[in-house]
Structure formats: structure tokens, C-alpha cells
Design an enzyme around this catalytic site. Sequence first.
Site, PDB file in Angstrom:
ATOM      1  N   GLU A  53       0.853  -1.184   0.000  1.00  0.00           N
ATOM      2  CA  GLU A  53       0.000   0.000   0.000  1.00  0.00           C
ATOM      3  C   GLU A  53       0.889   1.234   0.000  1.00  0.00           C
ATOM      4  O   GLU A  53       1.209   1.770  -1.033  1.00  0.00           O
ATOM      5  CB  GLU A  53      -0.948  -0.019   1.207  1.00  0.00           C
ATOM      6  CG  GLU A  53      -2.041   1.022   1.119  1.00  0.00           C
ATOM      7  CD  GLU A  53      -3.142   0.783   2.141  1.00  0.00           C
ATOM      8  OE1 GLU A  53      -4.069   1.598   2.164  1.00  0.00           O
ATOM      9  OE2 GLU A  53      -3.064  -0.189   2.919  1.00  0.00           O
ATOM     10  N   GLU A  97      -2.338   0.456  13.369  1.00  0.00           N
ATOM     11  CA  GLU A  97      -3.445   0.862  12.509  1.00  0.00           C
ATOM     12  C   GLU A  97      -4.778   0.797  13.241  1.00  0.00           C
ATOM     13  O   GLU A  97      -5.692   1.564  12.945  1.00  0.00           O
ATOM     14  CB  GLU A  97      -3.483  -0.048  11.281  1.00  0.00           C
ATOM     15  CG  GLU A  97      -4.526   0.288  10.264  1.00  0.00           C
ATOM     16  CD  GLU A  97      -4.439  -0.613   9.048  1.00  0.00           C
ATOM     17  OE1 GLU A  97      -5.070  -0.267   8.028  1.00  0.00           O
ATOM     18  OE2 GLU A  97      -3.741  -1.649   9.104  1.00  0.00           O
TER      19      GLU A  97
END
Length: 905
Positions: free
Chosen positions: A491, A753
Amino acid sequence: MEPTRAHCLKSHSMVLLVLVLVSPALAAPRPPHLGPIPPQHLRCEYLKNPRGMDVLRPRFAWWLSSPRRGESETAYQILVSTSREALARNRGDEWDSGKVTSSQSTQIVYAGRPLESGMTYFWKVRWWNGEGDASPYSEPARFEMGLLHRDEWHGEWIGGANLLRKPFALPGMVRRARVYVAALGYYQLRLNGRRIGHNVLDPAWTTYPKRVLYRTYDVTHALRDGHNVIGVMLGGGWATQTAGGIPGYYTAPALLLQMNITLTDGREIGIASDASWQMHSGPILRDSVYNGEIYDARLEQPGWDRPGFDASGWQPARRMAGSAGKLSAEMMPPIRVVDTLVPRGMSNPRPGVYVYDFGQNISGWARLRVRGPRGTRVEMRYAELVYPDGTIDRENLRGAKARDVYILKGQGLETFQPQFTYHGFQYVELTGYPGTPGLDTLRARVVHTAVSPAGNFVASNPLLNQIQRLIHWSQVSNLMSIPTDCDQRNERQGWMGDAQLSAEEAMMNFNMAAFYTNFIRDIRDAQKPNGEIPDTVPHKYGSYPADPAWGTAYPLLCWYMWQQYGDRRILRQNYAALQKYESYLESRAANNVLRYSYYGDWVAIAPTPGALVSDFYYEYDTRILASIARVLGHSADAETYSRLAGEIRTAFNGAFFNPKTGQYATGSQTADALALFLHLPPKGRGGQVMAHLTNDILYRHNTHLTTGIIGTKYLLPVLTEYGRNDLAYELATQTTYPSWGYMVRRGATTLWELWQDKTGPSMNSHDHIMFGSIGSWFYTALGGIRLAPGSQGYRRIVFQPQIVENLRWVSATLDTVRGVVSCSWKHEPGRIEIRVEVPVNAGASVVVPQEEQMTRVVIRESGRVVWEDGHFVPSDPGVLTGKREGDGYEFTVASGSYDFQLTGE
């Protein structure tokens, strides 16, 4: 470049500051002299001695500091010259500003003759104090222009292989030489066997078809009379990387290069990339941002970048389509190797498998030292986690291979580190090693955009310091020319939500001016004609249009740049594009309620309607645009946007406020906190909303937050503003799930996260910055350093530390555009001490709180009584006024250092 504190003024007279009243009786004695400003405290367009600028009207800044209170600049004079000699004679042959009556020492716009491509300019400044005394001129600084016009680039885009070389001869000694380099992908520049510069992963990632960045290198001393060779290694980088299902911009990397050389006899010679260059495949078999690098040392070409090399096996370079976009100077700090870590330990969980623990989750790569037979294949695989058996856990990397492979040439000690990839990791698995490795076999190389530190925060509670450490590492490891979300999996994107949530914290911890200037331009490049902007910039993941909570990064970053740095230019450059974005939002907001949403309060524990989050940002964006219009002098626009913001507020309350329960939507912490942050509740109902919020935190969730990344940013500041800093502190120092302390207890070295430790592989990054928004609260609430309402660039400061019972002391320092701003405090029963530092050309209010049980209060400043028997005592130079304010005492001070001590009974 980080500005450091100046020691340029030895002693000064006291001068009046804007909005500060002072009696002449408090003035300090006349100073004997004003000292010069050292060159390291002079900055041009945010950088010290920048090279390769393409700003036609750069801005100048300087730091002033003084041991005397109340000092202020009343005038300045800048000289800009084409030579050191002219400047030494006080001759500004390019620009002599003359004596300018002003107290500004930052954002001073160049107003001289047009600057020319490739020219080096020298500048210095002097200033006057309030008594009319002029300082000596500063020591000189310099700046250099790049290539200002596209037709000055004479090279062609070339490629075809990852090694490119160009032999050339020079008929004399070199007086001056510059290389201008742009690439689609990454490059490493070499000249006569020597690597040029220390940058890695250069140039920065942009929307390449629209804009490519270039660097300028001074290679004067790398050239020689006679034969020379310039060599370039190329890597694909983001130019060729497929991400989020979107293919790379190009199928292969490409180079655009130009060298301008002036010989000592005045002759000028140009070298440019074209089909006369030579190419070869080289030892890098494969490189990928996600998948790492495969390097076969047997294919190295020793001496390929030196004169005399036999290039008979090389082919002519290929002309590439390249980019027709704008070529812009890369003026932000480069990506560099900034540190090297020694492994904390090494384990051997399986035969032939060695796992190194570097003790810190970082962005970068490993450097390998190895001896072994030719053809031996050594592999390094990277991970953030390990399984209980000690083997690496790579489930959260998703599709990223995250590995580097080195194939030995078999010639004694060999050293390898990749050139065109990076990884996020704490652990490295080493396999294929010939023999038994040791702790000295691997080193971790810390790599990120080399922003300089600008702030420090430390407190008596070690947990806060640990959280601050997590924020620091999470932030820098996600600065890779753009602000990324993570650094490990497939990502690593410029998610705008992450960018806006962490921006205030980042600007307090680091010098982010040039970095965000570049990123804001990236956002503008990504905008569509109808005003839409994407979720990620440059766009690979996510959607067009952006979720409003992500798209808000555009107006918010521009506004933060104004607040933190006083950058009016960034507002002016982006005003029209911001209006387009606002118009787009307005077109989607039926009845003034913006409902479309993809992510809402991302990774929240308690649900909040996405429409509420979107509409919150619609009102916030509109309010900010009104403020920007006001700053730029567009009064009619300001009125229009202010009126629209009021209409949105009314619609927001109509859509989401429940007058019976006094809560918003689901009554989540996020829903109530967002409304309170913008003071949206109907008149007289804010207290009820606040009560509902605190009850939810205390009683429904046992003093824990339930917010996602959006609500978390605003929750603690709202509690502080509404008088519940004690509750905000309890949330900040919780150690059970969900909390920052829970991450610390679980061994985190960067922020996660999610609040929880381990979930499915697709959502298990252990290095995300988005919950790092608490970092700004550390400075503004616990550290007590805030901009005064309506102020910018720390011209007016409010020092109001939130002193909580279980915290004994805090120290916070910021390097601002005006100089050092600091606030430290400590307290014990019956005594509070607050020390502050206010830079020259600034003023401040200092709020000294009072403990509830105190009855008789005496406040001293540096030993002098300034408050006694309920009254201000005007006896202290620099302390201008004092009054009782709420639960504390507010003093107005001029520039200088102050030490307030409150004692009571």
C-alpha cells in the site's frame, strides 16, 4: 534545513510589540551594540543555502534572539548580490531593499531584478531595534536557481536498462559545473567512479504525467581536465509500481539529465541525455517498492562509471516517451539514510534461518556483510512481527514480498544494500547465508525524508514520553516524499485522511514547511476540472471524489501552513482550487447536508454515521475557506462562505441533533466531540452535549475512548476546552484496551493501525500515524503552547499549560519561524512554577493556574512580586499587565524569558 537558535544580539533595548502596552519606566538600558546574525540562521524559501530553486520570487527569513526582554525589530534591509565580493562591499546589485519599516523577519518576498537560471546569489540582512540602532549585517548566505524554463532543458528522456553512461572529454579545467537530474522512477548519480550526493529514492513521487521533480548537484570538484564519465543507475520506483489495481505510469524507468559546465577560460560546455549514451542491464535483476530488490553481483561492471572502461558490450540508450509534464525543482528535504541500527539480538528458530531483532519498527532496509562462494544466494525477508516460535510473521504484508536477494560474486568480503526499494520492519530473516552469521552481519538502515526536528516534549509520566516516541517513529517512517499511511505492506499511499489527521502534530515535531508545500501542490495536480480531489495523492488507491474526511486535507493543510508558518503565498496559490473543491462539495450537499461517505470515523469502536462526519467537514472546510478569503482580502467571498457555513450548521443540527436526548446521531463520542469542536450545538445546549460525552466516557466505557481516527483527533482537545483536561489526561494515560498505553504495554515501538493488536492480515499494520494526532495535544494542552486567536506564525502566543494532579512536570519546546518558543512547568502542593520563552518580534499571554484549595496567592516572576493581595504589581521589566482570569492569572509579556512562581496558602 533546520534553523537553530541564534545568538546574534548581545543586549538590547526594550521595544514596544504590537498589541503590547508598556510604560517607558520599564525600558531596559540602551544596548552597547547589536550583533550579527550567523548564516545558519538565515533561510531562503524555508531552506538554508538551497540549490536549484525555481521560485521566481523567493522568500527570506531570519532568526533574532536576545537576552533582553521586549526586543523587537522595527526595520530591516536585505542585500542580494551576484558575488560575495559585491556583497562584502554592501552592494546589492540584484536587490537592495533599502531600510524597510517592518517587524517582519519571515516571509519577506524578493523584489529585485529577475533571477536567472543557474545563477548563485548571495544575501545578507541587517535590522534596527526600537531605539533606531542598526545591527551589523549578517554573515552571508546564498541560494542558487535551477533551470527556470522548459526550453532550457536540452536533454531527451532515455532508458532501456538500469545502467546508463556517457563518456566525454573536457578541454580544460572546470570553474563551475552543475548537473540537473530528473527521472521517472529512481536514480543514483555517479561521476568518475564517485557517487554524487547522499539522496536515496530520488526523485520524489509525483503524478509524473503532470509533474516531474529534479535535483541540482554541484559537481565542480568531481570533474577533471580530459576524460570523464557520468553514470546513472535507474530503478522503477513508483513510476512502474502497480498499486491498488492501478498499473504503473510507465513500463520502464527513464532519465532526463543535463550538465552545464563552465571552464576556467570562460568556455561553456553542455552534456545532456540522448541516444549517444550507452546502456547495460547491470546487476539489478528486479526492483520493486513492494517486492524488494534482486541483485546479482556476478553481473557487476567494475569501472563502468570511470574513464577507460571497455564498453564494447554496451548498447545505445533508447529514447523514451518520458513525461510532457512540468519540470519542477525538488525543494523539500530529500529521502536519506538518516541512521544505522545495531541488532538487539539474533535467534536461530530453524536450521539455516536466522532472525534479527532491531528493537524498533523502522522504514528502510538491511545492509549485509558476507563472504562466500560465487553464486551463493542470500535472502533477507522483512517483518514487523514474529510468531511465538521466533519465526517472522508476514501475514500483514498482504501481497508485498518485502525481501531483498543478494547473489555473491565470490570475491572476499562483500557488502550489499538495496538501492531502489524500502521496507517497514523490526525483524529481518536471513537465509542462504554461507556459514554462521553474527550480530555484525546485518545492520538496519533508517530511511525517510530527512525533515529536521522542530519540537520536543517530555513529561514526568514515562508513559507520555513513550507515546511521544511512538509518534516520532511513526511519523518519520511514513514520510517518503509524501505522507504515507504505512511503510510495510503493498500500500504505502498518500492517504489524505492520514495526512490531515497528523499534520498539526507533524508541524510541531518537525520542520514540515517545504514538505507540505510540495504535497499541497501534489493535491492541486490531482484535482479534476470539476473540483474533485482523490482519497490518495498521487492517486493509486481509493476513490475520486475523496471521502470528505479525506478531501479536507486540502483546505486544512493550507490553513495549518498559514497558522504555523504564516505562509500567505500557499493560500494565494491554492485559493482558486480550494474554491473549486468547495463548489464541488456544495453541488453534492442536498439541503446543505453532505451525506456521501466511504470511511466515516475509520476503525472506530462505536459507530458514527458517515454522513455526520462528512457534513462536519463540509462545515469546517467552508469555515476555513471563509478565513482564507479574509486573510487574502476577499471580503465579499469571506462573507459568502461565512453565511454558507451558518446555513450548514443549521442543517447539521436539523439532521443529526436529538433535542430530547441532547446528543448527536448515535450519541457516540465521535459524534458529540465533532459537534462540540466546531461549537455547533444550538444555543444553550452545548453543556448538555458535553455532559452526554463525559458520561459516555466515564460510565458507559469506564474511562476509555471509543473513537476512530477522526474522533480521536478532536476528543482530547474538546475535553480540554470544556474544562475536563483531567479526563483527557486519564484517556491519554490509560493502559488497557483501547488506548495508546495498551499499545505501549504490548511492546509497540510505532503506532498501530487499529486499537487492537492483531486482526486479519489485511488490517494489521503496526506502523500507522493516524492515531498520532494526540501529539499536537501534548504541545498545546499539557505543554501549554498555543497560537493566540487570530494569530499566525507565533506572532502572538498563549501559554496556558493544563496542570493535572498526577503530572508533576512538563517541558515543551518549538522551533518556530520567529525563533524558539518554550514552556516548562512543575508543581507541588502549594507551589506552581512556569517558565516560558518568547522570541523576538513576538508577544504572549501567560496563564498561571491556581489550585482550588489556595486562598492567599502570591506570584513572583524571577523573584519579583507581580501579583499580591489580589492585584497586579507592575514592577517587572517585560511583564506588562496582569489580571485574574477564570481559575488563574493572566499576564501579558513581551519577548524574552520568564519564570513565574505561584505560592499560596
